[in-house]
Design a protein around this motif. Structure first.
Motif, PDB file in Angstrom:
ATOM      1  N   GLY A 199       0.769  -1.314  -0.117  1.00 33.93           N
ATOM      2  CA  GLY A 199      -0.029   0.044  -0.045  1.00 33.93           C
ATOM      3  C   GLY A 199       0.919   1.125   0.115  1.00 33.93           C
ATOM      4  N   ASP A 200       0.413   2.236  -0.675  1.00 32.89           N
ATOM      5  CA  ASP A 200       1.020   3.446  -0.516  1.00 32.89           C
ATOM      6  C   ASP A 200       0.293   4.594   0.205  1.00 32.89           C
ATOM      7  OD1 ASP A 200       2.403   2.422  -2.635  1.00 32.89           O
ATOM      8  OD2 ASP A 200       1.385   3.088  -4.237  1.00 32.89           O
ATOM      9  N   LEU A 201       1.356   5.157   1.093  1.00 29.25           N
ATOM     10  CA  LEU A 201       0.854   6.554   1.823  1.00 29.25           C
ATOM     11  C   LEU A 201       0.443   7.756   0.928  1.00 29.25           C
ATOM     12  CD1 LEU A 201       2.019   4.470   3.824  1.00 29.25           C
ATOM     13  CD2 LEU A 201       2.478   6.358   5.431  1.00 29.25           C
ATOM     14  N   TRP A 202       1.658   8.156   0.342  1.00 29.70           N
ATOM     15  CA  TRP A 202       1.240   9.236  -0.862  1.00 29.70           C
ATOM     16  C   TRP A 202       2.704   9.330  -1.487  1.00 29.70           C
ATOM     17  CZ3 TRP A 202       5.609  11.622   1.532  1.00 29.70           C
ATOM     18  CH2 TRP A 202       5.604  11.829   2.838  1.00 29.70           C
ATOM     19  N   GLU A 203       2.591  10.189  -2.670  1.00 28.10           N
ATOM     20  CA  GLU A 203       3.531  10.106  -3.468  1.00 28.10           C
ATOM     21  C   GLU A 203       4.265  11.517  -3.149  1.00 28.10           C
ATOM     22  OE1 GLU A 203       1.579  10.160  -7.266  1.00 28.10           O
ATOM     23  OE2 GLU A 203       1.440   8.182  -7.082  1.00 28.10           O
ATOM     24  N   SER A 204       5.632  11.615  -3.647  1.00 27.88           N
ATOM     25  CA  SER A 204       6.427  12.887  -3.348  1.00 27.88           C
ATOM     26  C   SER A 204       7.273  13.261  -4.722  1.00 27.88           C
ATOM     27  CB  SER A 204       7.345  12.522  -1.936  1.00 27.88           C
ATOM     28  OG  SER A 204       8.071  13.714  -1.956  1.00 27.88           O
ATOM     29  N   GLN A 205       7.572  14.474  -4.583  1.00 25.91           N
ATOM     30  CA  GLN A 205       8.835  15.012  -5.699  1.00 25.91           C
ATOM     31  C   GLN A 205       9.332  16.157  -5.121  1.00 25.91           C
ATOM     32  OE1 GLN A 205       7.120  17.597  -8.864  1.00 25.91           O
ATOM     33  NE2 GLN A 205       5.278  16.499  -8.569  1.00 25.91           N
ATOM     34  N   ALA A 206      10.522  16.482  -5.493  1.00 23.38           N
ATOM     35  CA  ALA A 206      11.255  17.798  -4.968  1.00 23.38           C
ATOM     36  C   ALA A 206      10.118  19.022  -5.455  1.00 23.38           C
ATOM     37  CB  ALA A 206      12.267  18.048  -5.961  1.00 23.38           C
ATOM     38  N   ILE A 207      10.230  19.702  -4.394  1.00 23.24           N
ATOM     39  CA  ILE A 207       9.163  21.151  -4.318  1.00 23.24           C
ATOM     40  C   ILE A 207      10.051  22.399  -3.971  1.00 23.24           C
ATOM     41  CG2 ILE A 207       7.163  19.947  -4.015  1.00 23.24           C
ATOM     42  CD1 ILE A 207       7.204  20.841  -1.087  1.00 23.24           C
ATOM     43  N   LEU A 208       9.866  23.467  -4.345  1.00 25.68           N
ATOM     44  CA  LEU A 208      10.229  24.739  -3.828  1.00 25.68           C
ATOM     45  C   LEU A 208       9.359  25.403  -2.908  1.00 25.68           C
ATOM     46  CD1 LEU A 208      12.269  26.887  -4.563  1.00 25.68           C
ATOM     47  CD2 LEU A 208      10.243  28.290  -5.606  1.00 25.68           C
ATOM     48  N   VAL A 209      10.030  25.538  -1.626  1.00 21.56           N
ATOM     49  CA  VAL A 209       9.396  25.745  -0.642  1.00 21.56           C
ATOM     50  C   VAL A 209       9.722  27.280  -0.192  1.00 21.56           C
ATOM     51  CG1 VAL A 209       8.485  23.563   0.632  1.00 21.56           C
ATOM     52  CG2 VAL A 209      10.818  24.835   1.239  1.00 21.56           C
TER      53      VAL A 209
END
Ligand code: PRT
Ligand code: ZN
Length: 292
Positions: A179-189
């Protein structure tokens, strides 16, 4: 470390890891000139009022939250795990991965809800606990810094919760995703106060417009082709991402040249279909920058 003073904008970038190469390539892609050899703590941009701060990725959310840097490039997973109060400004389209649960291949578990009472080793314990609360799952969470994948074989865990990108690590360790919790990628914060400050906001806005220009360009192609005038509607059906193409009559009666930017990848099969629809001399070119 000193917090923000003066007017230079400061951006935090991972000093040495998976995000470093793509982060620097993106910053150079928007025309910034700076030294990155040796990745000293600081590097000044020669042609923009910006300073780069090279630090560990785990420190980036807090540094941005605390105003040591105005901006940061970091995985969304790291921001979520830190709980830092920063604003997500833009998705950057690299370092894609998924925070997933996995079990030994021979395990009977086929869905996360069967993990009640299990021992789960996790590199993202806060994220996992929050997710378990939402899913009403009660399991024991064991924090680990890295190499979660070896825990089941050592019999210190029944399952793991870790980032997955290609899935090779799971397969090599006889693990299977459940199962997957969520997806991620690089972001600008960004630091919320920096977004409120007039002169900082102006500089951030200029950077973000340029970033969007490069990111949009990566998704675009420029296509030129010749075709009989009556074939144009069919060609536009094949390329739905094509907006107001330039159509120029050719010397040959009834023939036109078409130029357009398209938002999807033009693969060989698309070119073959355009050719079948009557297109010829089809050229597909990369787009470097866009300002809309
Ligand atoms: O802090 P430090 O610099 O010591 O290391 P770090 O592990 O925190 O950083 P780094 O450079 O490894 O990762 C930085 C960021 O890259 C992460 O926070 C994610 O946002 C992103 N990213 C993308 C990944 C992965 N893909 C990834 N696959 N980070 C880690 N992994 C690991 C994963 O933990 C597992 O061990 O790679 C393994 C699985 O990969 P696959 O391809 O075999 O599935
Ligand atoms: Zn890290």
């Amino acid at each position: 470390m000193q917090t923000l003073e003066g007017n230079s904008l400061r951006i935090a970038v991972q000093n040495d890891g998976r995000l470093t190469g793509s982060s620097l390539e993106l910053l150079k892609g928007i025309g910034l000139e700076f030294e990155d050899h040796e990745r000293r703590l600081f590097s000044r941009c020669r042609n923009f009022d910006l300073e780069l701060l090279f630090i560990r990725d785990d420190d980036i959310p807090e540094y941005v939250q605390d105003g040591v840097a105005d901006l940061g490039i970091v995985g969304r997973n790291v921001v979520r795990e830190s709980g830092a109060e920063v604003e997500e400004v833009e998705e950057l389209g690299f370092a894609y991965c998924t925070l997933s649960l996995a079990v030994p291949r021979e395990s009977d578990v086929t869905a996360p809800r069967q993990l009640g009472g299990a021992r789960i080793v996790s590199t993202h314990p806060r994220s996992l606990r929050r997710w378990m609360e939402r899913e009403d799952l009660d399991a024991q969470v064991i924090e680990i810094r890295g190499a979660a994948e070896i825990a089941p074989a050592l019999d210190v865990a029944d399952a793991i919760c870790d980032l997955v990108s290609t899935g090779t690590t799971l397969r090599m360790n006889d693990l299977r995703p459940v199962g997957d919790l969520w997806e991620s990628q690089a972001i600008l914060v960004a630091n919320p106060a920096s977004l409120q400050s007039r002169d900082r906001y102006d500089l951030i806005e200029r950077l973000v417009v340029r970033l969007r220009g490069v990111l949009t360009a990566r998704r675009m192609k420029y296509i030129t082709l010749n075709a009989p005038e009556e074939a144009l509607p069919r060609i536009q059906d094949i390329l739905p991402g094509m907006k107001s193409p330039t159509v120029v009559p050719l010397a040959e009666e009834g023939m036109v040249a078409l130029h357009a930017a398209v938002t999807e990848d033009v693969f060989w099969d698309v070119m073959e279909r355009i050719k079948e629809a009557g297109g010829s001399e089809i050229l597909v070119l990369p787009v470097e920058k866009v300002m809309l």
